[in-house]
Design a protein around this motif. Sequence first.
Motif, PDB file in Angstrom:
ATOM      1  N   VAL A 517     -38.279 -26.032 -27.957  1.00 15.14           N
ATOM      2  CA  VAL A 517     -38.876 -26.031 -26.625  1.00 15.14           C
ATOM      3  C   VAL A 517     -37.826 -25.816 -25.541  1.00 15.14           C
ATOM      4  O   VAL A 517     -38.093 -25.225 -24.492  1.00 15.14           O
ATOM      5  N   ASP A 518     -36.588 -26.275 -25.770  1.00 16.93           N
ATOM      6  CA  ASP A 518     -35.559 -26.217 -24.734  1.00 16.93           C
ATOM      7  C   ASP A 518     -34.829 -24.876 -24.677  1.00 16.93           C
ATOM      8  O   ASP A 518     -34.037 -24.647 -23.765  1.00 16.93           O
ATOM      9  N   ALA A 519     -35.087 -23.986 -25.642  1.00 15.45           N
ATOM     10  CA  ALA A 519     -34.338 -22.730 -25.702  1.00 15.45           C
ATOM     11  C   ALA A 519     -34.597 -21.868 -24.471  1.00 15.45           C
ATOM     12  O   ALA A 519     -33.666 -21.318 -23.875  1.00 15.45           O
ATOM     13  N   MET A 520     -35.858 -21.734 -24.085  1.00 11.39           N
ATOM     14  CA  MET A 520     -36.173 -20.917 -22.919  1.00 11.39           C
ATOM     15  C   MET A 520     -35.614 -21.542 -21.650  1.00 11.39           C
ATOM     16  O   MET A 520     -35.136 -20.839 -20.753  1.00 11.39           O
ATOM     17  N   GLN A 521     -35.650 -22.865 -21.565  1.00 13.14           N
ATOM     18  CA  GLN A 521     -35.097 -23.525 -20.386  1.00 13.14           C
ATOM     19  C   GLN A 521     -33.603 -23.248 -20.261  1.00 13.14           C
ATOM     20  O   GLN A 521     -33.091 -23.021 -19.156  1.00 13.14           O
TER      21      GLN A 521
END
Length: 730
Positions: A517-521
């Motif tokens: 989930v944090d990759a795009m952020q």
Amino acid sequence: MTQSKKPAVLRVAAPVPLRRPFDYLAPESQNPDRLRPGIRLRVPFGKREITAILLEVAAEASVNAEQLRPALDVLDDKPLLTPGIMALCKWSSDYYQHPVGEVFSAAIPKALREGRGLSETHWRLTTEGKGLPEGALSRAKSQAKALALLQTGEQLPEVLKNAGISGAVLRELTAKGLVERCRITTSLPSAALKENGPPLSEEQGSAVAAVEWDSFSCHLLQGVTGSGKTEVYLRLIAACLDRGEQALVLIPEIGLTPQTVKRFEARFQSPVAVLHSGLSDGQRFAAWQAAQSGTAGIVMGTRSAIFTPLARPGLIIVDEEHDGSYKQQDGFRYAARDVAVKRAQLEGCPVMLGSATPSLESLENARRERYRHHFLRGRQGGGELPMLQTVDLRGLQLNAGISDYLMAAIRETVEAQKRQALLFLNRRGFAPTLQCHSCGWVAGCDHCDARLTVHLRKRCLRCHHCAAQRALPAQCPDCGGTALLTHGLGTEQTEEFLRNVLSCPVHRVDSDAMRGVDAMQSLLEVAHSEEPCVILGTQMLTKGHHFPAVQLVGVIDADALLYSADFRGEERMAQLVVQVAGRAGRESAGGKVLIQTHYPDDPLFEALRHGHFESITRSLLDKRRASGLPPYGQLMLLRSDARNERDGEAFLRAVQKEVTGFLPPDCQLIGPLPSAMPRRAGRFRWQLWCLSASRGSAMAAARLLVERAEGLRKSRELSWFIDVDPSDVV
């Protein structure tokens, strides 16, 4: 002698793949006041015990009353699901012809499906806790963290647990008199603002003012990329909170969640509850309860969030309403955008659909004045839309799909202007084909009618349809030759080339690179740093992300999008190009979009060059009208898949024979036809089209098709399903 009172008949939605409710007897000792629609019951089902939702207390049983078994337990004192959600689930089951119990299961979290109860209490600060100075207990980091979280408002135990705050920490704070438990109340969410928004343009103000409260209305907000659609949403949410009501916001992708939540939390005091598949079961349960209890004033999530109950629903927003991610492609095949419109109608509240490139269905509804149509034609701050230009690839030398002209533009952007370039290539992996130069062998999937994609980084061949994978061979399995060539283009190949010729960072954005989930952020943080770089990716880049320093957008292979067997192919291609082009020049003048194609004279590219998205949609609507396809006709598909190549076709022909002569006169059956990829994951797929001139006829046809399909004997190796309003027909 008085007769004993007959036990009530309880009609329930059981989470099983059968298209009907089931009847049970109420326990004789049960208080009748607890038996209200929307509560959960523990009931026997075969040799199992399952959790079911009470639909109604019926006057008569649907079967012989002597066959009924009593429910084992009543799990709730009051309904979990609101009347609006109860009605929505029933409508969805009927419209999409899906088992009612599975539809209701989609409306509650896993913990509740397993019989767990809701939390009855919150944690909150005491008067002494509220009076602590800033930085108090800084040496006790866990306690300080708990205090900081509780300073934003009362919190559910699950929220604190998910934040890493243990029961021991809460006990220590309780002993110090700083926190306490309290009963959950449905207090109104805070309408206070942390900051005021920028002044609205005349078009933005007109869109906000047009929304009428206390009744259903549907609005289509069509605004060019960067025109301030989100600010319209924020103003509407503020008005909703000011009325003491809750707002539900749908977004198409998990990757959009962090930036959207951050913007909402910067504007509003009210808690934001977030629901999507990337969260743990506990996190989703806590968010669901915050929405259901009314604690959260803003509820945001991906498509399944549309079934989340709200204590006081006041507004529904569907951002990027055209996005295909809103259609569920397996199991319960619903379209969240359409369900959102139906929910707003049932709840009696306004719904706002927003997009730079609305779907043809929404545009036609606006043309017929079913929806109110609002336009935002200019970018915020007076910025201009980027210049769009086609690059004729005929006869040009290409390196990893990139022409010299595009390469020069990339260098100019990142090296001379010190800005960012975004490149769009909707094909992941290194290359889509591996072939033997000696004998012509091509690496194919053993389970699908598809070629295996080369993934060079992981030295493997992978099927992008069934996920089968095997090691990259050193020699041809047919002739033993070692001259194995790759054909075609993928993001890995282009990334490797760019890294070798550029000195700036190159970031790849596809489902292989963006894990978690944090990759795009993390990628967005890089983009917002405004350091020169190249961002290369698939359609993940088109989902409404804000890249302030992107000056150049390059579409590497537009031809792969141009021709499609799906009747929606041209519509999707135009939407993709406009959406990805909209990433350029959002906060500076002079943005440029280069579209590489072998067909620069295609009318669609000509219209895109001149910014005529409306003329494209008018042309496509004319074609749809002539063929009777959506939005001028209703389409559904009856699909089968089977181990044996001909079983699925034979089953659909039998269904076709059963319904011939009984369908409404304006319904047309087409097929059975093999799918565009007949064999997938070891199973053969066939489909029967049903095209109707009206929604009423389509629903009558859907019920008949399902009824006759269920009545036919079939092989255990065959399965079938109906897809109403399919987004993918190939």
